[in-house]
Motif scaffolding. Structure first.
Motif, PDB file in Angstrom:
ATOM      1  N   LEU A  14     -49.322 -60.110 126.054  1.00 34.95           N
ATOM      2  CA  LEU A  14     -49.087 -58.598 125.758  1.00 34.95           C
ATOM      3  C   LEU A  14     -48.077 -58.059 124.721  1.00 34.95           C
ATOM      4  O   LEU A  14     -48.129 -56.948 124.445  1.00 34.95           O
ATOM      5  CB  LEU A  14     -48.208 -58.118 127.790  1.00 34.95           C
ATOM      6  CG  LEU A  14     -48.351 -56.466 127.694  1.00 34.95           C
ATOM      7  CD1 LEU A  14     -49.149 -55.637 126.974  1.00 34.95           C
ATOM      8  CD2 LEU A  14     -47.616 -56.662 129.228  1.00 34.95           C
ATOM      9  N   ARG A  17     -49.758 -57.805 121.473  1.00 35.18           N
ATOM     10  CA  ARG A  17     -50.179 -57.358 121.214  1.00 35.18           C
ATOM     11  C   ARG A  17     -49.773 -55.538 120.991  1.00 35.18           C
ATOM     12  O   ARG A  17     -49.268 -55.009 120.029  1.00 35.18           O
ATOM     13  CB  ARG A  17     -50.886 -56.744 121.971  1.00 35.18           C
ATOM     14  CG  ARG A  17     -52.212 -58.560 122.603  1.00 35.18           C
ATOM     15  CD  ARG A  17     -53.617 -58.009 122.771  1.00 35.18           C
ATOM     16  NE  ARG A  17     -53.947 -56.329 122.670  1.00 35.18           N
ATOM     17  CZ  ARG A  17     -55.048 -56.293 123.715  1.00 35.18           C
ATOM     18  NH1 ARG A  17     -55.781 -56.408 124.674  1.00 35.18           N
ATOM     19  NH2 ARG A  17     -55.954 -54.771 123.206  1.00 35.18           N
ATOM     20  N   GLN A  18     -48.351 -55.904 122.081  1.00 32.99           N
ATOM     21  CA  GLN A  18     -47.755 -54.418 121.587  1.00 32.99           C
ATOM     22  C   GLN A  18     -46.478 -54.318 120.736  1.00 32.99           C
ATOM     23  O   GLN A  18     -46.572 -53.330 120.213  1.00 32.99           O
ATOM     24  CB  GLN A  18     -47.048 -54.157 123.596  1.00 32.99           C
ATOM     25  CG  GLN A  18     -45.966 -53.007 122.971  1.00 32.99           C
ATOM     26  CD  GLN A  18     -46.596 -51.407 123.009  1.00 32.99           C
ATOM     27  OE1 GLN A  18     -47.201 -51.440 122.903  1.00 32.99           O
ATOM     28  NE2 GLN A  18     -45.591 -50.657 122.286  1.00 32.99           N
ATOM     29  N   THR A  22     -48.974 -55.200 114.179  1.00 37.32           N
ATOM     30  CA  THR A  22     -49.120 -53.991 113.628  1.00 37.32           C
ATOM     31  C   THR A  22     -49.325 -54.326 112.226  1.00 37.32           C
ATOM     32  O   THR A  22     -48.843 -55.946 112.420  1.00 37.32           O
ATOM     33  CB  THR A  22     -47.340 -53.148 113.359  1.00 37.32           C
ATOM     34  OG1 THR A  22     -46.913 -53.900 113.159  1.00 37.32           O
ATOM     35  CG2 THR A  22     -47.238 -53.242 115.193  1.00 37.32           C
ATOM     36  N   THR A  91     -41.631 -48.947 130.294  1.00 37.90           N
ATOM     37  CA  THR A  91     -42.740 -49.704 130.384  1.00 37.90           C
ATOM     38  C   THR A  91     -41.555 -51.232 131.197  1.00 37.90           C
ATOM     39  O   THR A  91     -42.921 -51.141 132.049  1.00 37.90           O
ATOM     40  CB  THR A  91     -43.179 -50.746 129.359  1.00 37.90           C
ATOM     41  OG1 THR A  91     -42.495 -50.743 128.673  1.00 37.90           O
ATOM     42  CG2 THR A  91     -44.106 -49.264 128.451  1.00 37.90           C
TER      43      THR A  91
ATOM     44  N   TRP B  95     -48.112 -48.722 127.466  1.00 37.25           N
ATOM     45  CA  TRP B  95     -47.790 -49.416 125.918  1.00 37.25           C
ATOM     46  C   TRP B  95     -48.133 -48.602 124.828  1.00 37.25           C
ATOM     47  O   TRP B  95     -49.744 -48.906 125.311  1.00 37.25           O
ATOM     48  CB  TRP B  95     -48.023 -50.440 126.471  1.00 37.25           C
ATOM     49  CG  TRP B  95     -47.763 -51.861 127.195  1.00 37.25           C
ATOM     50  CD1 TRP B  95     -46.333 -51.800 127.146  1.00 37.25           C
ATOM     51  CD2 TRP B  95     -48.009 -52.167 128.770  1.00 37.25           C
ATOM     52  NE1 TRP B  95     -45.911 -52.733 128.284  1.00 37.25           N
ATOM     53  CE2 TRP B  95     -46.500 -52.696 129.631  1.00 37.25           C
ATOM     54  CE3 TRP B  95     -48.706 -52.116 129.211  1.00 37.25           C
ATOM     55  CZ2 TRP B  95     -47.052 -53.450 130.753  1.00 37.25           C
ATOM     56  CZ3 TRP B  95     -49.425 -52.385 130.536  1.00 37.25           C
ATOM     57  CH2 TRP B  95     -48.028 -53.243 131.095  1.00 37.25           C
ATOM     58  N   SER B  96     -47.852 -48.487 123.978  1.00 34.69           N
ATOM     59  CA  SER B  96     -47.958 -46.852 122.925  1.00 34.69           C
ATOM     60  C   SER B  96     -49.227 -48.227 121.715  1.00 34.69           C
ATOM     61  O   SER B  96     -49.983 -47.848 121.223  1.00 34.69           O
ATOM     62  CB  SER B  96     -46.926 -46.903 122.645  1.00 34.69           C
ATOM     63  OG  SER B  96     -46.656 -48.110 121.630  1.00 34.69           O
ATOM     64  N   ALA B  97     -49.091 -49.161 121.992  1.00 35.54           N
ATOM     65  CA  ALA B  97     -49.896 -49.963 120.885  1.00 35.54           C
ATOM     66  C   ALA B  97     -51.631 -50.391 121.878  1.00 35.54           C
ATOM     67  O   ALA B  97     -52.649 -50.898 120.842  1.00 35.54           O
ATOM     68  CB  ALA B  97     -50.091 -50.756 120.239  1.00 35.54           C
ATOM     69  N   LEU B  98     -51.621 -49.721 123.192  1.00 35.91           N
ATOM     70  CA  LEU B  98     -52.529 -50.825 123.991  1.00 35.91           C
ATOM     71  C   LEU B  98     -53.596 -50.273 124.167  1.00 35.91           C
ATOM     72  O   LEU B  98     -52.655 -48.413 124.272  1.00 35.91           O
ATOM     73  CB  LEU B  98     -52.478 -51.383 124.981  1.00 35.91           C
ATOM     74  CG  LEU B  98     -51.821 -53.139 125.113  1.00 35.91           C
ATOM     75  CD1 LEU B  98     -50.834 -53.270 124.062  1.00 35.91           C
ATOM     76  CD2 LEU B  98     -51.611 -53.229 126.433  1.00 35.91           C
TER      77      LEU B  98
END
Lengths: 350, 313
Positions: A14, A17-18, A22, A91, B95-98
């Motif tokens: 997680l 990816r988050q 990028t 989050t 989760w902004s990118a997901l």
């Protein structure tokens, strides 16, 4: 137990990816590879091209230091807001109400930050292979230096994640992570230098000059001894400060290769020699007597002997860094635990 | 304490308090929410609703008192509570990118679902809350209302027995509010416990079976709620013959200065529903053409305003 690691795995995935995967991140890795390529090229030219004596060891150690430098510069930015940044983004609490435990959360975030820093090491691997093939560096030195580098990147990642759990403002925790890295890398060096210069001892130097010489040029008669005193810095009292320096720690840990004359052949060895020399107390009484027989007798020691008779300090540094890293993570755990009993002033759980 | 089985399966709160330094956010909260019902949590801003919600959600430890969620204490059996509890916070974070889908999948994985279950559950929930079109878009492109839907779906990932919804209707369009209401009623009809906090009292009126009133960190007692409920309240009466209506009301004993007229409607203060029934019968038999005869404010709002008025006096 496997459920514990599965939970950590989910958090790591997680996080990667988050937080990490990028475009900016890939650009950063690209810039890093270009820099390492440039450094390798320039060093190769400086040492006289591929195959020149001992050039491989020098290039290899320079690349390792370069990865350590950039890794410790980037890791706090990536890990220093891992927990409080999530709280700000709203989050963190939604993750905490799931079945993931606080330790899984913190260890997952730490591992993700570590893996991210290790990506820099991975990106430098082709250049390290090039340097290793160039020769002049032993397999043990390669393994030890890479392991110590990976360990140091882990320490910085742990400190970053830990501080992000301890301090409530992301900007502040990133800044403090940088300050900790700076304190270890530069601060220890400054403390060592200033400490050594502040505590000085007087050297008594007694000199006896000849006043007449034989026709063969040998001194025949000497005058009265003249005594002068002058101060010298006492770095030998402060060398211990440097064991916590990651660059020194790395150099000190790697087994040194010596040339036939007993000189270190790579950057690690030279730094190690410099640090070990600082352990030696300066001689506080100097006698120079032209009429004495040991006039030419010099106490010059070859570097290899100095290194071999002085104390290695790297494992003390490893313990200090381990305590810092584990301490930061444990403190972060106690601050992030839910149901929360105490909250920092002005902070919210969610 | 006497709790029925259904209350034991729901939420039981007894004498809970929580302070932040000097500020006592919740001072004495006690209520039960039975399984299979929807309970509204009502209170003015700063009354401690969110603090109470955070304690129920196992994120904050109460300073005193006891909480039982589906029979477990959040401070003791935290994992048991979390596996049975769905929480939709008032803060919208994602989760902004997901993507929407992977957000729900990751949430399922955090609830220890295997990959396949998590993927399947994510698809079900995307259909349930109506985010099909955005399922594979990153959550940063979602509007506020869409984020609310995602947040609701996330709270439902592990099919919880107790659902805590903090301001779920804010930012939703009228159609989505109706969907939310239907969904909440359906969840309750499956035997689950739903606690909803909201400012939109009319909204709660239609959804909630009962309500808990919180003011200054204290839950209102049953007696004060009953008193506030039975107070005089305004009823809205509308007729095509406005003048005739006023005449008939005057005739029924309501002086013109007790009546308020706005937009062709007349507001009449009535003490009870019995009095309202009697008045309606009088008006209809008197030949006044009535097309609207209803309380001007909902039950919850009436109680809420009544309790606040009681506090201020």
């Amino acid at each position: 137990m496997s459920a514990f690691f599965t939970g950590i795995g989910v958090i790591v995935s997680l996080e990667l990816r988050q937080r990490v995967r990028t475009v900016a991140w890939y650009v950063l890795i690209g810039v890093f590879v270009a820099l390492v390529a440039l450094v390798t090229l320039l060093l190769s030219i400086a040492f006289g091209g591929f195959g020149a004596e001992n050039s491989g060891g020098a290039i290899f150690s320079a690349i390792i230091y370069f990865v350590l430098l950039l890794g410790t510069l980037v890791a706090p930015a990536l890990s220093g807001n891992a927990i409080n940044g999530d709280r700000d983004a709203g989050t963190l609490a939604t993750t905490q109400v799931t079945l993931v435990t606080t330790w899984q959360l913190i260890l997952g975030k730490f591992l993700a930050a570590w893996v991210t820093a290790l990506a820099f090491l991975a990106a430098a691997v082709p250049f390290l292979i090039y340097a290793a093939l160039d020769g002049g560096i032993s397999a043990t030195a390669i393994i030890v230096s890479v392991l110590v580098l990976a360990f140091e990147l882990g320490v910085v990642a742990a400190i970053g994640v830990g501080l992000s759990g301890i301090l409530s403002r992301p900007l502040f925790s990133v800044a403090v992570s940088y300050l900790v890295v700076a304190a270890l890398s530069v601060g220890t060096l400054i403390a060592f230098l200033l400490g050594g210069l502040a505590v000085q001892s007087d050297v008594r130097s007694t000199t006896t000059y000849a006043i007449s010489y034989s026709p063969a040029g040998e001194p025949e008669r000497c005058g009265p001894p003249q005594t002068t005193t002058y101060p010298v810095p006492r770095f030998d009292y402060f060398w211990g400060v440097l064991v916590a320096n990651p660059y020194v720690l790395l150099a000190d840990a790697v087994p040194t290769a010596y040339s036939a004359e007993g000189y270190p052949t790579d950057l690690f060895g030279n730094i190690k020699l410099g640090v070990r020399q600082a352990q030696l107390a300066p001689e506080l009484t100097m006698t120079y007597n032209e009429c004495s027989s040991d006039f030419y007798g010099s106490d010059f020691e070859i570097p290899r002997e100095i290194v071999e008779r002085t104390t290695p300090g790297w494992f003390v540094g490893v313990v200090i860094h381990l305590v810092l890293a584990v301490g930061a993570l444990v403190y972060a755990w106690s601050r992030t635990r839910t149901p929360a009993a105490q909250l920092a002033r002005g902070s919210r759980v969610a | 304490m006497t709790t029925s089985d259904s209350a034991a399966a729901g939420i039981v709160v007894e004498g809970v308090s929580r302070a932040f330094g000097e500020v006592k956010a919740v001072r004495a909260a006690s209520f039960t929410a039975a399984a299979g019902t929807v309970t509204g949590l009502i209170g003015p801003n700063g009354s401690g609703k969110t603090t109470l919600m955070l304690m129920l959600a196992s994120l904050l430890k109460p300073d005193a008192g006891h909480i039982k969620i589906a029979g477990f204490d959040p401070t003791v059996d935290t994992a048991a509570v979390r596996s049975r509890l769905g929480w939709m916070p008032d803060v919208l974070g994602s989760w902004s990118a997901l993507t929407v889908r992977s957000t729900l999948q990751y949430t399922g994985r955090l609830y220890r679902q295997d990959r396949q279950t998590a993927a399947q559950r994510a698809s079900e929930l995307i259909d349930l809350v109506g985010l099909e079109a955005l399922a594979d878009s990153p959550t940063r492109v979602l509007s506020r209302g869409q984020k609310q839907k995602l947040s609701l779906a996330r709270a439902l990932v592990h099919d919880p027995a107790v659902l805590l919804l903090d301001e779920p209707a804010s930012g939703l369009d009228p159609a989505a509010r109706v969907e939310l209401r239907t969904l909440v009623r359906r969840v309750a009809s499956e035997g689950k416990t739903v606690l909803i906090s909201s400012h939109v009292l009319a909204e709660l009126d239609e959804m909630a079976d009962s309500a808990v009133y919180l003011a200054n960190g204290v839950t209102a007692s049953k007696e004060s709620v009953a008193r506030a409920r039975t107070g005089v309240r305004a009823w809205r009466i509308k007729s095509t013959d406005g003048a005739g209506l006023v005449r008939a009301l005057n005739g029924a004993g309501f002086a013109s200065d007790t009546l308020t007229q706005e937009r062709g409607e007349v507001m009449v203060p009535l003490a009870s529903e019995a009095e309202a029934s009697a008045l309606l019968a009088t008006l209809v038999t008197g030949g006044v053409p009535i097309n609207t005869f209803a309380p001007a404010v909902g039950d919850l709002e009436q109680t809420f305003l009544g309790l606040n008025a009681g506090d201020n006096s």
